[in-house]
Design a protein around this motif. Structure first.
Motif, PDB file in Angstrom:
ATOM      1  N   ILE A  78       0.856  -1.191   0.000  1.00  0.00           N
ATOM      2  CA  ILE A  78       0.000   0.000   0.000  1.00  0.00           C
ATOM      3  C   ILE A  78       0.893   1.243   0.000  1.00  0.00           C
ATOM      4  CG2 ILE A  78      -1.624   1.335   1.397  1.00  0.00           C
ATOM      5  CD1 ILE A  78      -2.889  -1.283   2.286  1.00  0.00           C
ATOM      6  N   ASP A  79       0.570   2.223  -0.831  1.00  0.00           N
ATOM      7  CA  ASP A  79       1.320   3.467  -0.935  1.00  0.00           C
ATOM      8  C   ASP A  79       0.680   4.500  -0.003  1.00  0.00           C
ATOM      9  OD1 ASP A  79       2.851   5.613  -1.642  1.00  0.00           O
ATOM     10  OD2 ASP A  79       2.039   5.812  -3.676  1.00  0.00           O
ATOM     11  N   ILE A  80       1.234   4.636   1.200  1.00  0.00           N
ATOM     12  CA  ILE A  80       0.656   5.503   2.227  1.00  0.00           C
ATOM     13  C   ILE A  80       1.234   6.901   2.120  1.00  0.00           C
ATOM     14  CG2 ILE A  80       0.324   5.834   4.713  1.00  0.00           C
ATOM     15  CD1 ILE A  80       0.701   2.796   5.029  1.00  0.00           C
ATOM     16  N   LYS A  81       0.380   7.885   2.143  1.00  0.00           N
ATOM     17  CA  LYS A  81       0.827   9.276   2.161  1.00  0.00           C
ATOM     18  C   LYS A  81       1.169   9.631   3.597  1.00  0.00           C
ATOM     19  CE  LYS A  81      -2.058  10.577  -1.786  1.00  0.00           C
ATOM     20  NZ  LYS A  81      -3.139  11.486  -2.276  1.00  0.00           N
ATOM     21  N   GLY A  82       2.465   9.733   3.865  1.00  0.00           N
ATOM     22  CA  GLY A  82       2.916   9.900   5.239  1.00  0.00           C
ATOM     23  C   GLY A  82       2.371  11.132   5.925  1.00  0.00           C
ATOM     24  N   GLU A  83       2.267  12.262   5.180  1.00  0.00           N
ATOM     25  CA  GLU A  83       1.795  13.496   5.807  1.00  0.00           C
ATOM     26  C   GLU A  83       0.329  13.416   6.205  1.00  0.00           C
ATOM     27  OE1 GLU A  83       1.094  13.823   1.398  1.00  0.00           O
ATOM     28  OE2 GLU A  83       2.708  13.111   2.729  1.00  0.00           O
ATOM     29  N   SER A  84      -0.377  12.402   5.686  1.00  0.00           N
ATOM     30  CA  SER A  84      -1.803  12.288   6.009  1.00  0.00           C
ATOM     31  C   SER A  84      -2.053  11.531   7.310  1.00  0.00           C
ATOM     32  CB  SER A  84      -2.545  11.570   4.865  1.00  0.00           C
ATOM     33  OG  SER A  84      -2.178  10.205   4.806  1.00  0.00           O
ATOM     34  N   ILE A  85      -0.999  10.907   7.854  1.00  0.00           N
ATOM     35  CA  ILE A  85      -1.191  10.089   9.055  1.00  0.00           C
ATOM     36  C   ILE A  85      -1.364  10.999  10.264  1.00  0.00           C
ATOM     37  CG2 ILE A  85      -0.179   8.346  10.562  1.00  0.00           C
ATOM     38  CD1 ILE A  85       1.344   7.276   8.169  1.00  0.00           C
ATOM     39  N   LYS A  86      -2.484  10.870  10.940  1.00  0.00           N
ATOM     40  CA  LYS A  86      -2.779  11.667  12.125  1.00  0.00           C
ATOM     41  C   LYS A  86      -3.414  10.778  13.184  1.00  0.00           C
ATOM     42  CE  LYS A  86      -3.632  16.122   9.805  1.00  0.00           C
ATOM     43  NZ  LYS A  86      -3.197  15.714   8.456  1.00  0.00           N
ATOM     44  N   VAL A  87      -3.136  11.108  14.432  1.00  0.00           N
ATOM     45  CA  VAL A  87      -3.842  10.499  15.566  1.00  0.00           C
ATOM     46  C   VAL A  87      -4.383  11.646  16.396  1.00  0.00           C
ATOM     47  CG1 VAL A  87      -3.654   9.054  17.619  1.00  0.00           C
ATOM     48  CG2 VAL A  87      -2.320   8.477  15.572  1.00  0.00           C
ATOM     49  N   GLN A  88      -5.717  11.721  16.524  1.00  0.00           N
ATOM     50  CA  GLN A  88      -6.348  12.882  17.159  1.00  0.00           C
ATOM     51  C   GLN A  88      -7.395  12.442  18.168  1.00  0.00           C
ATOM     52  OE1 GLN A  88      -7.885  14.732  13.593  1.00  0.00           O
ATOM     53  NE2 GLN A  88      -6.124  16.111  13.405  1.00  0.00           N
ATOM     54  N   VAL A  89      -7.635  13.349  19.087  1.00  0.00           N
ATOM     55  CA  VAL A  89      -8.754  13.171  20.007  1.00  0.00           C
ATOM     56  C   VAL A  89     -10.004  13.734  19.343  1.00  0.00           C
ATOM     57  CG1 VAL A  89      -7.278  13.281  22.045  1.00  0.00           C
ATOM     58  CG2 VAL A  89      -8.273  15.390  21.127  1.00  0.00           C
ATOM     59  N   PRO A  90     -11.182  13.363  19.807  1.00  0.00           N
ATOM     60  CA  PRO A  90     -12.404  13.903  19.202  1.00  0.00           C
ATOM     61  C   PRO A  90     -12.431  15.424  19.268  1.00  0.00           C
ATOM     62  CG  PRO A  90     -12.915  12.057  20.637  1.00  0.00           C
ATOM     63  CD  PRO A  90     -11.477  12.365  20.855  1.00  0.00           C
ATOM     64  N   LYS A  91     -12.888  16.041  18.184  1.00  0.00           N
ATOM     65  CA  LYS A  91     -13.040  17.490  18.078  1.00  0.00           C
ATOM     66  C   LYS A  91     -11.716  18.217  18.241  1.00  0.00           C
ATOM     67  CE  LYS A  91     -17.803  17.392  19.771  1.00  0.00           C
ATOM     68  NZ  LYS A  91     -18.764  17.906  20.780  1.00  0.00           N
ATOM     69  N   GLY A  92     -10.635  17.518  18.012  1.00  0.00           N
ATOM     70  CA  GLY A  92      -9.328  18.170  18.131  1.00  0.00           C
ATOM     71  C   GLY A  92      -8.605  18.164  16.799  1.00  0.00           C
ATOM     72  N   ASN A  93      -7.867  19.225  16.512  1.00  0.00           N
ATOM     73  CA  ASN A  93      -7.107  19.304  15.268  1.00  0.00           C
ATOM     74  C   ASN A  93      -5.645  18.933  15.460  1.00  0.00           C
ATOM     75  OD1 ASN A  93      -9.305  20.198  13.739  1.00  0.00           O
ATOM     76  ND2 ASN A  93      -9.029  22.304  14.493  1.00  0.00           N
ATOM     77  N   HIS A  94      -5.228  18.866  16.712  1.00  0.00           N
ATOM     78  CA  HIS A  94      -3.826  18.580  17.016  1.00  0.00           C
ATOM     79  C   HIS A  94      -3.542  17.085  16.823  1.00  0.00           C
ATOM     80  CE1 HIS A  94       0.050  18.596  18.931  1.00  0.00           C
ATOM     81  NE2 HIS A  94      -0.378  17.759  19.877  1.00  0.00           N
ATOM     82  N   SER A  95      -2.472  16.783  16.085  1.00  0.00           N
ATOM     83  CA  SER A  95      -2.099  15.381  15.867  1.00  0.00           C
ATOM     84  C   SER A  95      -1.040  14.959  16.873  1.00  0.00           C
ATOM     85  CB  SER A  95      -1.561  15.178  14.454  1.00  0.00           C
ATOM     86  OG  SER A  95      -1.097  13.856  14.288  1.00  0.00           O
ATOM     87  N   LEU A  96      -1.178  13.732  17.382  1.00  0.00           N
ATOM     88  CA  LEU A  96      -0.233  13.188  18.362  1.00  0.00           C
ATOM     89  C   LEU A  96       0.937  12.466  17.707  1.00  0.00           C
ATOM     90  CD1 LEU A  96      -2.796  11.641  20.898  1.00  0.00           C
ATOM     91  CD2 LEU A  96      -1.825  13.950  20.879  1.00  0.00           C
ATOM     92  N   VAL A  97       0.989  12.472  16.370  1.00  0.00           N
ATOM     93  CA  VAL A  97       2.019  11.700  15.667  1.00  0.00           C
ATOM     94  C   VAL A  97       3.370  12.405  15.762  1.00  0.00           C
ATOM     95  CG1 VAL A  97       2.768  10.785  13.437  1.00  0.00           C
ATOM     96  CG2 VAL A  97       0.348  10.694  14.091  1.00  0.00           C
TER      97      VAL A  97
END
Length: 877
Positions: A78-97
């Motif tokens: 699978i060709d994963i777009k690395g910049e698209s990987i995010k881990v977020q809490v609900p209603k949050g824009n901040h990514s924990l990655v």
């Protein structure tokens, strides 16, 4: 609901629930929901410069059970777009990655986090988001392309998933623990118009495991399809189909279940057969659910939503057993062709759908309230038993549909015998992989079916043991108890022990069970906890009055290895030749549990045959005198013995001979009557028995000479059927099946007349248009004549023909390998028949026989040597 989910998670992931092959699975992260948006593109002819891929945006709702700062997912090719990987809490824009790594070789996507995830508490959850592109080819695993041609021979392609076992990581990045269950939401973008250069394939069909909820046409003419949230399912139960197919459908008038059959538009006219057959199966289960029930409260749909049967124009090897509403199978298992479908292909088509819909009826994620099976191997066996039960009513019952009266349910017989010997052929100690059924415990059915040996044992052996118990306790009580139990357990958990307890309560027989202390569950458990099956050695002491009959049970083995005393609980029934003054021949039923057992019966110097109706899962070997009485009866009046018992005797003779416990002369003497045989069941038994001769290192010490003797013996018995190897004339199912099995056996024993007729048939049809029921046999003869040239694609075979060609080639190769391994062997001494008055053959001699000159005996030896040389000369290696 979340708390219920948590409770289920801890129950499902307890130490008792896991098998050894699941070590290392990730249990700290649990995926609750997958939200997937797919945009598929099929551009040009993929096999001639084009390509196919889909773009996917995915959000996975997860919960954590520990303070972790690393998330590990499964992904492959699978060709994963690395910049698209995010881990977020609900209603949050901040990514924990913090960072990620993708190890293609290991198939692992590792996401390192800036801060640890908090354990599940107060509905705390997270979203894992990413976008990727997946290129799809014809041979890619999990999700793949299938090429076919439309009515005007334009290339078209299907995108299809088959995610079990362990292939979901090729479809989407996921948490591929086989015990995880999640809900799935899918959105698909279709381009029904194609692009302006006609390079983008037009598509109008998208099928998922839940129904459409909304369709939206975008300004750029793309159609967006939103699907309802699916039931909670495992990854292996997810299915996605993308094509230009059309459909026909029917709705059950009683339960509102809908069956929809999908295929290329111009082939739909040949899908009526499977559509009507599927509807009849649903009607059978409706009637079966109502056995002796006046109330209609059990008239309930078996799924929420339609059952989609999709004809895929490639070789798939059957339905995926986890599927309940997207049932994909090879095209030749769904599309009936009067011109090309052989009777054996039709039988397999019928069985596979009956088995699959039996699985669905027994419990599926789409039913109104989900029924769960703790031991999925037992569900597999019961589904197989019910499939054959339906096929019996369909082919042998009164009328085309079943009745709600339990007494109208016709017993399996033909199919019961068939499934028993399929299981017995595998179920002996020839491999270290052989396992008792109970050892599968709560192992997932997809894992069981990953090995053909296990699949055969789990499905056919379990079904055979149910058939044995049905015959022991009585068909009426067995079916009433089974239906009552399944109806009462809808929406709850079913376990083997619970089922057997219910069967004990509903079928108790004071005479047979209470006084002996043996009940149904004890009988079943004695077979579920042991692999293999027994052979009963029967010794009749005829000098006693009444006769004493000694039974000794040992573990059966073709090679003698691990053959030892056994203690299965065996339901015994028998029939006798002469019933005058018999003790128990009108109620000849009891159960033995020890390695040896003795009972008395007046046989009046006649034979005894154990295993009435042939439903017992064991073999029987009689003393030589009893065998000879049976042989005499078969020769003089074979139909005195019922069809199933003749078939059982024949199959037992082959098995016991191959194991080394019967002489060839006695075996052939018993089978000598076969030139009078007219039963399909018996001839199928001969065919499976002949295949036993090929078992490697068997106790009979097989050689080429002995094998050729068996071929000539059986060929002689088939002489009355030589005309069958010409183009067939019968149209009924029974006639077609009988004729095709006789042809198969005639070819196996290398009957010269049949081979010549088949070769002439092949040449006369100019390599096309071979009669379907003769096709596999004709291809065998053609391959023998043309070898390598026959494996090429010059003949332009279709899928129906290709299946038979592959079958013929595999059989030929297997036969060659078998013969290559066989030693040449020594010819057996010819039988010498001395004249009753040897003086008459020595003309001119006036004395007594005792004083014959030595020259006479030398002459006799000369004749013997000459006869042996003639035998050697006649044998064709």
């Amino acid at each position: 609901m979340i708390r219920a989910l948590l409770f289920f998670f801890f129950m499902a992931t307890s130490a008792q629930a896991f098998t050894a092959n699941e070590e290392g699975s990730n249990f700290t992260i649990y995926p609750v929901e997958y939200d997937i948006t797919i945009m598929p593109y099929i551009i040009g002819d993929v096999q001639n410069g084009g390509h196919c891929y889909y773009v996917c945006h995915m959000t996975i709702k997860v919960i954590s059970f520990a303070n972790i700062n690393v998330i590990e997912m499964d992904a492959k090719e699978i060709d994963i777009k690395g910049e698209s990987i995010k881990v977020q809490v609900p209603k949050g824009n901040h990514s924990l990655v913090d960072k990620y790594t993708f190890n293609e070789d290991r198939g692992k996507l590792t996401i390192n986090l800036k801060e640890s995830l908090k354990p599940f508490k107060d509905s705390q959850y997270y979203f894992v988001k990413m976008s990727f592109k997946k290129y799809v080819s014809v041979d890619s695993p999990g999700v793949f392309l299938v090429r076919y041609f439309d009515e005007v021979q334009n290339s078209k392609y299907i995108i299809q998933t088959r995610l079990s076992p362990g292939l979901a990581k090729y479809f989407i990045p996921c948490f591929e623990n086989p015990h995880f269950q999640s809900v799935f939401k899918l959105t698909v973008y279709l381009d029904p118009k194609g692009d302006k250069n006609n390079q983008l394939q037009y598509t109008n069909t998208s099928i998922f495991i839940s129904e459409h909820t909304k369709e939206e046409l975008l300004h750029d003419k793309r159609l967006v399809i939103n699907y309802a949230t699916s039931p909670k399912v495992r990854l292996s139960q997810v299915a996605f189909h993308h094509s230009q197919f059309e459909y026909i459908k029917t709705t059950s008038k009683y339960t509102n279940d809908t069956i929809t059959v999908w295929a290329p538009a111009f082939k739909l006219k040949n899908c009526d057969y499977i559509l009507n057959y599927g509807e009849e199966i649903l009607s059978f289960f409706r009637d079966y659910s109502l056995l002796n029930h006046e109330s209609l409260k059990f008239e309930r749909p078996i799924t929420s939503g339609p059952i989609n049967i999709i004809a895929i124009p490639t070789k798939l090897g059957g339905y995926e057993i986890d599927s309940w509403n997207v049932l994909t199978n090879s095209e030749i298992r769904i599309i009936y062709s009067h011109k090309y479908s052989s009777i054996q292909q039709i039988e397999r088509m019928n069985f596979e759908l009956a088995q699959q819909l039996s699985r669905v009826w027994l419990g599926n994620p789409g039913e109104p309230t989900k029924t769960r099976w703790r031991e999925e191997w037992f569900k597999e066996g019961l589904a197989t038993y019910l499939a054959y039960c339906f096929m019996t009513q369909h082919n042998h019952g009164k009328g085309s549909k079943s009745s709600s009266n339990v007494e109208s349910i016709r017993q399996l017989n033909y199919y019961g015998f068939q499934m028993k010997h399929k299981a017995m052929f595998e179920d002996w100690h020839h491999t270290n992989d052989l396992r008792p059924l109970l050892d599968f415990n709560n192992e997932l059915a997809v894992n069981i079916n990953s090995k053909e040996l296990w699949k055969q044992l789990v499905t056919m052996k379990t079904a055979s043991l149910l058939w044995m118990v049905e015959n022991w306790i009585g068909s009426k009580r067995f079916h009433e108890s089974l239906v009552k139990y399944i109806n009462n357990k809808r929406g709850t958990e079913i376990s083997l022990q619970d089922f057997m307890n219910r069967l004990d309560q509903d079928t108790v027989d004071c005479f047979k069970q209470s006084f002996s202390g043996i009940n149904t569950s004890k009988v079943l458990m004695s077979w579920f906890t042991h692999s293999g099956y027994p052979v009963l050695s029967v010794q009749v002491l005829r000098n006693n009055t009444p006769n004493i009959i000694e039974l000794k049970q040992t573990r059966f083995s073709f090679t003698g290895k691990q053959s030892r005393e056994s203690n299965y609980l065996i339901p015994i029934s028998y029939l006798v030749e002469k019933k005058s003054n018999c003790n128990n021949c009108y109620q000849p039923q009891f159960t033995i549990s020890r390695p040896t057992h003795t009972f008395v019966e007046n046989l009046n110097n006649g034979w005894i045959i154990l295993n009435t109706n042939a439903s017992g899962y064991y073999r029987v070997n009689y003393d030589k005198y009893t065998w000879e009485l049976i042989a005499k009866m078969l020769k003089n009046n074979p139909f005195t013995i019922g069809e199933l018992n003749r078939a059982q005797v024949v199959n037992d003779v082959f098995a016991i001979y191959v194991s080394g416990d019967m002489s060839q002369d006695l075996a052939m003497k018993i089978l000598d009557y076969l030139d009078q045989e007219i039963s399909l069941t018996v001839w199928e038994s001969v065919l499976s028995g002949f295949e036993m001769l090929k078992i490697e290192n068997a106790g009979c010490g097989m050689t080429r000479l002995i094998y050729s003797e068996w071929q000539r013996f059986l060929s002689k018995k088939l002489e009355r059927y030589n005309w069958i190897c010409k183009p067939l004339s019968g149209d009924s199912r029974e006639t077609r099946l009988f004729d095709s099995k006789i042809v198969e056996l005639a070819l196996a024993v290398r009957d010269q007349t049949c081979s010549e007729q088949l070769y002439s048939h092949w040449l006369g049809m100019n390599k096309t248009g071979v009669v379907p029921d003769l096709r596999a046999a004709s291809y065998y003869v053609a391959y023998e004549a043309f070898k390598n040239s026959f494996t090429k694609t010059d003949y332009n075979f279709n899928d129906y023909e290709n299946e038979d060609r592959e079958t013929a080639i595999k059989y030929f190769v297997r036969e060659d390998l078998f013969l290559d391994k066989l030693p040449k062997g020594e010819p057996r001494p010819a039988n010498i028949v001395m004249p009753s008055n040897p003086v008459n053959v020595y003309k001119g001699y006036k004395g007594s026989a005792e004083s014959l000159p030595a020259t006479f005996y030398l002459l006799s030896i000369s004749v013997l040597v000459s006869s042996v040389l003639n035998v050697i000369t006649d044998i064709n290696f």
